[in-house]
Design a protein around this motif. Structure first.
Motif, PDB file in Angstrom:
ATOM      1  N   VAL A 152       9.765 -15.928 -14.994  1.00 12.37           N
ATOM      2  CA  VAL A 152       9.652 -15.961 -13.564  1.00 12.37           C
ATOM      3  C   VAL A 152       8.337 -15.365 -12.873  1.00 12.37           C
ATOM      4  O   VAL A 152       7.552 -15.841 -12.312  1.00 12.37           O
ATOM      5  N   TYR A 153       8.241 -14.103 -13.449  1.00 10.61           N
ATOM      6  CA  TYR A 153       7.261 -13.166 -12.949  1.00 10.61           C
ATOM      7  C   TYR A 153       5.890 -13.770 -13.475  1.00 10.61           C
ATOM      8  O   TYR A 153       4.887 -13.770 -12.697  1.00 10.61           O
ATOM      9  N   SER A 154       5.942 -14.007 -14.808  1.00 18.93           N
ATOM     10  CA  SER A 154       4.620 -14.680 -15.249  1.00 18.93           C
ATOM     11  C   SER A 154       4.124 -15.849 -14.515  1.00 18.93           C
ATOM     12  O   SER A 154       2.963 -15.885 -14.276  1.00 18.93           O
ATOM     13  N   GLY A 168       0.799  -1.425  -0.081  1.00 17.34           N
ATOM     14  CA  GLY A 168       0.013  -0.215   0.118  1.00 17.34           C
ATOM     15  C   GLY A 168       0.731   1.336  -0.012  1.00 17.34           C
ATOM     16  O   GLY A 168       0.324   2.589   0.109  1.00 17.34           O
ATOM     17  N   SER A 169       2.327   1.120  -0.125  1.00 14.99           N
ATOM     18  CA  SER A 169       2.926   2.493   0.195  1.00 14.99           C
ATOM     19  C   SER A 169       3.186   3.112  -1.261  1.00 14.99           C
ATOM     20  O   SER A 169       3.565   4.232  -1.270  1.00 14.99           O
ATOM     21  N   ARG A 170       2.980   2.359  -2.281  1.00 12.20           N
ATOM     22  CA  ARG A 170       3.305   3.000  -3.633  1.00 12.20           C
ATOM     23  C   ARG A 170       2.436   2.274  -4.679  1.00 12.20           C
ATOM     24  O   ARG A 170       1.474   1.360  -4.525  1.00 12.20           O
ATOM     25  N   GLY A 171       2.392   2.987  -5.648  1.00 12.74           N
ATOM     26  CA  GLY A 171       1.861   2.273  -6.931  1.00 12.74           C
ATOM     27  C   GLY A 171       0.371   2.024  -6.829  1.00 12.74           C
ATOM     28  O   GLY A 171      -0.346   2.770  -6.331  1.00 12.74           O
ATOM     29  N   LEU A 193       0.408  -2.127   4.552  1.00 12.84           N
ATOM     30  CA  LEU A 193       1.548  -3.173   4.929  1.00 12.84           C
ATOM     31  C   LEU A 193       2.851  -2.596   3.819  1.00 12.84           C
ATOM     32  O   LEU A 193       2.404  -2.389   2.555  1.00 12.84           O
ATOM     33  N   SER A 194       3.828  -2.412   4.231  1.00 10.49           N
ATOM     34  CA  SER A 194       5.092  -2.240   3.602  1.00 10.49           C
ATOM     35  C   SER A 194       6.104  -2.569   4.307  1.00 10.49           C
ATOM     36  O   SER A 194       6.161  -3.044   5.464  1.00 10.49           O
ATOM     37  N   ARG A 195       7.236  -3.025   3.487  1.00  8.36           N
ATOM     38  CA  ARG A 195       8.651  -3.480   4.242  1.00  8.36           C
ATOM     39  C   ARG A 195       9.099  -2.340   4.840  1.00  8.36           C
ATOM     40  O   ARG A 195      10.112  -2.451   5.581  1.00  8.36           O
ATOM     41  N   SER A 196       8.672  -1.093   4.800  1.00  8.20           N
ATOM     42  CA  SER A 196       9.227   0.245   5.514  1.00  8.20           C
ATOM     43  C   SER A 196       8.175   1.071   6.231  1.00  8.20           C
ATOM     44  O   SER A 196       7.225   1.231   5.796  1.00  8.20           O
ATOM     45  N   PHE A 208      -0.296  -2.779 -18.499  1.00  5.94           N
ATOM     46  CA  PHE A 208       0.931  -1.640 -18.255  1.00  5.94           C
ATOM     47  C   PHE A 208       0.205  -0.463 -17.178  1.00  5.94           C
ATOM     48  O   PHE A 208      -0.353   0.300 -17.954  1.00  5.94           O
ATOM     49  N   ILE A 209       0.781  -0.381 -16.105  1.00  6.90           N
ATOM     50  CA  ILE A 209       0.066   0.694 -15.346  1.00  6.90           C
ATOM     51  C   ILE A 209       1.448   1.495 -14.797  1.00  6.90           C
ATOM     52  O   ILE A 209       2.379   0.922 -14.618  1.00  6.90           O
ATOM     53  N   ARG A 210       1.216   2.941 -14.777  1.00  3.73           N
ATOM     54  CA  ARG A 210       2.266   3.964 -14.202  1.00  3.73           C
ATOM     55  C   ARG A 210       2.888   3.674 -12.946  1.00  3.73           C
ATOM     56  O   ARG A 210       2.038   4.541 -12.485  1.00  3.73           O
ATOM     57  N   THR A 211       3.744   2.815 -12.836  1.00  2.19           N
ATOM     58  CA  THR A 211       4.186   3.058 -11.279  1.00  2.19           C
ATOM     59  C   THR A 211       5.578   3.077 -11.472  1.00  2.19           C
ATOM     60  O   THR A 211       6.437   2.831 -12.450  1.00  2.19           O
ATOM     61  N   ASP A 212       6.289   2.816 -10.168  1.00  3.49           N
ATOM     62  CA  ASP A 212       7.918   2.507 -10.172  1.00  3.49           C
ATOM     63  C   ASP A 212       8.232   1.254 -10.944  1.00  3.49           C
ATOM     64  O   ASP A 212       9.391   1.153 -11.730  1.00  3.49           O
TER      65      ASP A 212
HETATM   66  P1  NAP Z   1       5.282  -0.612  -7.263  1.00  3.23           P
HETATM   67  O1  NAP Z   1       4.957   0.679  -7.389  1.00  3.23           O
HETATM   68  O2  NAP Z   1       6.534  -1.097  -7.573  1.00  3.23           O
HETATM   69  O3  NAP Z   1       4.887  -0.877  -5.656  1.00  3.23           O
HETATM   70  C1  NAP Z   1       5.142  -2.293  -5.337  1.00  3.23           C
HETATM   71  C2  NAP Z   1       4.688  -2.353  -3.758  1.00  3.23           C
HETATM   72  O4  NAP Z   1       4.884  -3.625  -3.258  1.00  3.23           O
HETATM   73  C3  NAP Z   1       5.251  -1.388  -3.062  1.00  3.23           C
HETATM   74  O5  NAP Z   1       4.259  -0.816  -2.205  1.00  3.23           O
HETATM   75  C4  NAP Z   1       6.298  -2.210  -2.056  1.00  3.23           C
HETATM   76  O6  NAP Z   1       6.336  -1.601  -0.656  1.00  3.23           O
HETATM   77  C5  NAP Z   1       5.366  -3.675  -2.166  1.00  3.23           C
HETATM   78  N1  NAP Z   1       6.281  -4.723  -1.825  1.00  3.23           N
HETATM   79  C6  NAP Z   1       7.118  -5.199  -2.622  1.00  3.23           C
HETATM   80  N2  NAP Z   1       7.870  -6.197  -2.079  1.00  3.23           N
HETATM   81  C7  NAP Z   1       7.243  -6.273  -0.722  1.00  3.23           C
HETATM   82  C8  NAP Z   1       7.277  -7.474   0.286  1.00  3.23           C
HETATM   83  N3  NAP Z   1       8.154  -8.498   0.271  1.00  3.23           N
HETATM   84  N4  NAP Z   1       6.612  -7.136   1.353  1.00  3.23           N
HETATM   85  C9  NAP Z   1       5.699  -5.938   1.576  1.00  3.23           C
HETATM   86  N5  NAP Z   1       5.348  -5.142   0.457  1.00  3.23           N
HETATM   87  C10 NAP Z   1       6.258  -5.560  -0.660  1.00  3.23           C
HETATM   88  O7  NAP Z   1       4.408  -1.716  -8.212  1.00  3.23           O
HETATM   89  P2  NAP Z   1       2.961  -1.635  -8.785  1.00  3.23           P
HETATM   90  O8  NAP Z   1       3.286  -1.457 -10.172  1.00  3.23           O
HETATM   91  O9  NAP Z   1       2.127  -0.648  -8.041  1.00  3.23           O
HETATM   92  O10 NAP Z   1       2.532  -3.271  -8.539  1.00  3.23           O
HETATM   93  C11 NAP Z   1       1.455  -3.654  -7.701  1.00  3.23           C
HETATM   94  C12 NAP Z   1       1.262  -5.041  -7.955  1.00  3.23           C
HETATM   95  O11 NAP Z   1       0.605  -5.042  -9.487  1.00  3.23           O
HETATM   96  C13 NAP Z   1       2.264  -6.017  -8.186  1.00  3.23           C
HETATM   97  O12 NAP Z   1       1.939  -6.979  -7.683  1.00  3.23           O
HETATM   98  C14 NAP Z   1       2.660  -6.140  -9.550  1.00  3.23           C
HETATM   99  O13 NAP Z   1       3.064  -7.242  -9.953  1.00  3.23           O
HETATM  100  C15 NAP Z   1       1.367  -6.012 -10.007  1.00  3.23           C
HETATM  101  N6  NAP Z   1       1.189  -5.707 -11.581  1.00  3.23           N
HETATM  102  C16 NAP Z   1       1.674  -4.385 -11.826  1.00  3.23           C
HETATM  103  C17 NAP Z   1       1.518  -3.667 -13.179  1.00  3.23           C
HETATM  104  C18 NAP Z   1       2.252  -2.493 -13.686  1.00  3.23           C
HETATM  105  O14 NAP Z   1       1.918  -2.133 -14.912  1.00  3.23           O
HETATM  106  N7  NAP Z   1       2.352  -1.522 -12.805  1.00  3.23           N
HETATM  107  C19 NAP Z   1       1.159  -4.619 -14.172  1.00  3.23           C
HETATM  108  C20 NAP Z   1       0.646  -5.921 -13.964  1.00  3.23           C
HETATM  109  C21 NAP Z   1       0.530  -6.406 -12.386  1.00  3.23           C
HETATM  110  P3  NAP Z   1       7.874  -1.295  -0.090  1.00  3.23           P
HETATM  111  O15 NAP Z   1       8.944  -1.096  -1.004  1.00  3.23           O
HETATM  112  O16 NAP Z   1       7.439  -0.091   0.550  1.00  3.23           O
HETATM  113  O17 NAP Z   1       7.970  -2.333   0.677  1.00  3.23           O
END
Ligand code: NAP
Length: 238
Positions: A149-151, A11-14, A33-36, A182-186
């Motif tokens: 692996v991700y897939s 919940g901290s990002r994206g 929940l976040s690692r930080s 594709f969603i605009r995140t880190d």
């Molecule tokens: P993101 O911006 O990189 O954020 C990832 C989040 O996961 C952060 O809040 C991070 O928190 C948390 N995280 C990572 N490892 C963790 C761990 N071991 N324990 C607890 N928290 C952890 O990514 P996002 O794009 O929002 O992705 C969110 C989800 O959508 C993911 O499952 C990703 O695979 C999926 N997804 C994303 C896209 C896309 O295009 N962006 C597409 C398909 C699916 P901290 O770093 O603060 O711990």
């Protein structure tokens, strides 16, 4: 009556952070929940309303997850909604992927969601209309070179979601998968141009656009065991 409690991993990002925002706007108390701890606190500080909590939890660590949900139960009560948005990628061709990267991806994306679901479920069984959304990916359905692996982690999450939906439907707990493109995140930094060429709608999605679909799944009392693809038509082009 106390407002509903939602737990959001990642919940901290994206996407997860956008989900937290919409849940708070809909009147839920949100446990982020976040690692930080600092990142979780920062997310909580941005939320509308009261009663939100920030928790430091690495979802890939079984005991940490168990402890975190015990403390949520103690301080906040039963969980109505769980959204598993925590995820990592280590994209590379399989021959160039290190075993430790495989473990990190599988343990966070797949095992992590299993652990949070298991830790939250007993509490959710007591709440009428409780629901889980796991965040998979369109590539879990189509495959993607450089993301084997991700897939696999996301395909596994889809199977897990369907099985859990069957296990708990008779107890009125719903479990669904959101499959973004594709969603605009880190996670997708630097992919803007590639995405706009490949996506039929011609652009990346915003985190809020994925989050809205997650809210739809949480709030739809007759929807369980389904996959909602939010990808601007990407699947059509693969
Ligand atoms: P993101 O911006 O990189 O954020 C990832 C989040 O996961 C952060 O809040 C991070 O928190 C948390 N995280 C990572 N490892 C963790 C761990 N071991 N324990 C607890 N928290 C952890 O990514 P996002 O794009 O929002 O992705 C969110 C989800 O959508 C993911 O499952 C990703 O695979 C999926 N997804 C994303 C896209 C896309 O295009 N962006 C597409 C398909 C699916 P901290 O770093 O603060 O711990």
């Amino acid at each position: 009556m106390a407002s509903r409690l939602a737990v959001v991993s990642g919940g901290s990002r994206g996407i997860g952070r956008a989900v937290c925002r919409l849940l708070a706007e809909s009147g839920c108390r949100v446990a982020v929940l976040s690692r930080s701890q600092e990142a979780a606190r920062d997310a909580v500080a941005s939320l509308r309303g009261d009663g939100h909590v920030a928790l430091c939890c690495d979802v890939s660590r079984p005991q940490e997850v168990q402890r975190t949900f015990e403390s949520i139960q103690k301080s906040c009560g039963d969980v109505s909604f769980l959204v598993n948005a925590a995820g990592v990628n280590r994209d590379a061709l399989l021959l160039r992927t290190q075993p430790e990267d495989m473990v990190a991806v599988l343990h966070t994306n797949l095992l992590g969601s299993m652990l949070t679901c298991r830790a939250a479920l007993r509490s959710m069984l007591r709440v009428p209309g409780a629901a889980i959304v796991n965040i998979g990916s369109v590539v879990g359905r189509t495959g993607s070179a450089g993301q084997s692996v991700y897939s696999a982690s996301k395909a596994g999450l889809e199977g897990f979601t369907m099985s859990l939906a069957k296990e708990v439907a008779s107890r009125d707990v719903r479990v669904n998968l959101l499959a973004p493109g594709f969603i605009r995140t880190d996670m997708t930094a630097g992919l803007e141009e590639a995405a706009s060429l490949r996506v039929p709608l011609g652009r990346m999605g915003a985190p809020e656009e994925a989050a809205r679909a997650a809210l739809f799944l949480l709030e739809s009392p007759y929807v369980t065991g389904t996959v909602l693809v939010v990808d601007g038509g990407l699947q059509l082009a693969l």
